[in-house]
Design a protein around this motif. Structure first.
Motif, PDB file in Angstrom:
ATOM      1  N   ASP A  62       0.817  -1.227   0.000  1.00  0.00           N
ATOM      2  CA  ASP A  62       0.000   0.000   0.000  1.00  0.00           C
ATOM      3  C   ASP A  62       0.843   1.266   0.000  1.00  0.00           C
ATOM      4  N   CYS A  63       1.805   1.336  -0.903  1.00  0.00           N
ATOM      5  CA  CYS A  63       2.694   2.504  -0.962  1.00  0.00           C
ATOM      6  C   CYS A  63       2.304   3.478  -2.072  1.00  0.00           C
ATOM      7  N   ILE A  64       1.138   3.277  -2.692  1.00  0.00           N
ATOM      8  CA  ILE A  64       0.691   4.152  -3.770  1.00  0.00           C
ATOM      9  C   ILE A  64      -0.493   4.978  -3.275  1.00  0.00           C
ATOM     10  N   SER A  65      -0.408   6.276  -3.469  1.00  0.00           N
ATOM     11  CA  SER A  65      -1.476   7.165  -3.021  1.00  0.00           C
ATOM     12  C   SER A  65      -1.668   8.292  -4.028  1.00  0.00           C
ATOM     13  N   LYS A  66      -2.676   9.117  -3.794  1.00  0.00           N
ATOM     14  CA  LYS A  66      -2.916  10.270  -4.656  1.00  0.00           C
ATOM     15  C   LYS A  66      -1.818  11.297  -4.420  1.00  0.00           C
ATOM     16  N   ASP A  67      -1.371  11.904  -5.497  1.00  0.00           N
ATOM     17  CA  ASP A  67      -0.306  12.897  -5.435  1.00  0.00           C
ATOM     18  C   ASP A  67      -0.926  14.289  -5.348  1.00  0.00           C
ATOM     19  N   PRO A  68      -0.857  14.928  -4.181  1.00  0.00           N
ATOM     20  CA  PRO A  68      -1.492  16.244  -4.028  1.00  0.00           C
ATOM     21  C   PRO A  68      -0.862  17.323  -4.908  1.00  0.00           C
ATOM     22  N   VAL A  69       0.335  17.098  -5.387  1.00  0.00           N
ATOM     23  CA  VAL A  69       0.997  18.064  -6.266  1.00  0.00           C
ATOM     24  C   VAL A  69       0.364  18.069  -7.661  1.00  0.00           C
ATOM     25  N   HIS A  70      -0.256  16.954  -8.034  1.00  0.00           N
ATOM     26  CA  HIS A  70      -0.871  16.818  -9.359  1.00  0.00           C
ATOM     27  C   HIS A  70      -2.370  16.540  -9.231  1.00  0.00           C
ATOM     28  N   ALA A  71      -3.079  17.467  -8.617  1.00  0.00           N
ATOM     29  CA  ALA A  71      -4.521  17.316  -8.397  1.00  0.00           C
ATOM     30  C   ALA A  71      -5.287  17.475  -9.712  1.00  0.00           C
ATOM     31  N   GLU A  72      -6.167  16.519  -9.985  1.00  0.00           N
ATOM     32  CA  GLU A  72      -7.009  16.560 -11.181  1.00  0.00           C
ATOM     33  C   GLU A  72      -8.382  15.998 -10.829  1.00  0.00           C
ATOM     34  N   GLU A  73      -9.403  16.584 -11.416  1.00  0.00           N
ATOM     35  CA  GLU A  73     -10.766  16.099 -11.245  1.00  0.00           C
ATOM     36  C   GLU A  73     -11.001  14.915 -12.185  1.00  0.00           C
ATOM     37  N   GLN A  74     -12.059  14.186 -11.939  1.00  0.00           N
ATOM     38  CA  GLN A  74     -12.416  13.024 -12.755  1.00  0.00           C
ATOM     39  C   GLN A  74     -12.520  13.397 -14.236  1.00  0.00           C
ATOM     40  N   ALA A  75     -13.140  14.534 -14.531  1.00  0.00           N
ATOM     41  CA  ALA A  75     -13.292  14.964 -15.927  1.00  0.00           C
ATOM     42  C   ALA A  75     -11.939  15.239 -16.571  1.00  0.00           C
ATOM     43  N   GLU A  76     -11.004  15.806 -15.818  1.00  0.00           N
ATOM     44  CA  GLU A  76      -9.667  16.070 -16.346  1.00  0.00           C
ATOM     45  C   GLU A  76      -8.923  14.769 -16.615  1.00  0.00           C
ATOM     46  N   LEU A  77      -9.078  13.802 -15.718  1.00  0.00           N
ATOM     47  CA  LEU A  77      -8.450  12.501 -15.919  1.00  0.00           C
ATOM     48  C   LEU A  77      -9.008  11.827 -17.169  1.00  0.00           C
ATOM     49  N   TYR A  78     -10.319  11.966 -17.383  1.00  0.00           N
ATOM     50  CA  TYR A  78     -10.935  11.364 -18.565  1.00  0.00           C
ATOM     51  C   TYR A  78     -10.439  12.044 -19.842  1.00  0.00           C
ATOM     52  N   GLN A  79     -10.275  13.346 -19.824  1.00  0.00           N
ATOM     53  CA  GLN A  79      -9.747  14.062 -20.987  1.00  0.00           C
ATOM     54  C   GLN A  79      -8.307  13.636 -21.278  1.00  0.00           C
ATOM     55  N   LYS A  80      -7.535  13.434 -20.231  1.00  0.00           N
ATOM     56  CA  LYS A  80      -6.162  12.956 -20.413  1.00  0.00           C
ATOM     57  C   LYS A  80      -6.186  11.556 -21.035  1.00  0.00           C
ATOM     58  N   TYR A  81      -7.071  10.695 -20.542  1.00  0.00           N
ATOM     59  CA  TYR A  81      -7.239   9.356 -21.107  1.00  0.00           C
ATOM     60  C   TYR A  81      -7.546   9.426 -22.599  1.00  0.00           C
TER      61      TYR A  81
END
Length: 81
Positions: free
Chosen positions: A57-76
């Protein structure tokens, strides 16, 4: 928000092949996640696969690279385009 691997990583090699975007690679000491490629598996899976398989369990959300769900989908969409 992209994900990040902490220094608790044991280099078990489990996460890298699970990433559908090829965002995970071996760094100098531990595996690293390229935030420009990480979509938290949006567009591929319901949950980030690297987090699902990580035995320590060493993987977590990176607060330096905050993105909303819609932004993640656009990146996808850009990555598969």
């Amino acid at each position: 928000m992209a994900l990040i691997i902490s220094d608790e990583c044991i280099n078990c090699d489990v996460c890298e092949p699970e990433c559908p975007n090829g965002a995970i690679s071996q760094g100098d000491d531990i595996y690293v996640i390229n935030p420009s490629l990480c979509t938290e598996c949006v567009g591929h899976h319901d949950k980030p696969q690297c987090m699902e398989v990580c035995p320590v369990d060493c993987i977590s959300k990176d607060p330096v690279h905050a993105e909303e769900q819609a932004e993640l989908y656009q990146k996808y969409l850009k990555l598969i385009g």
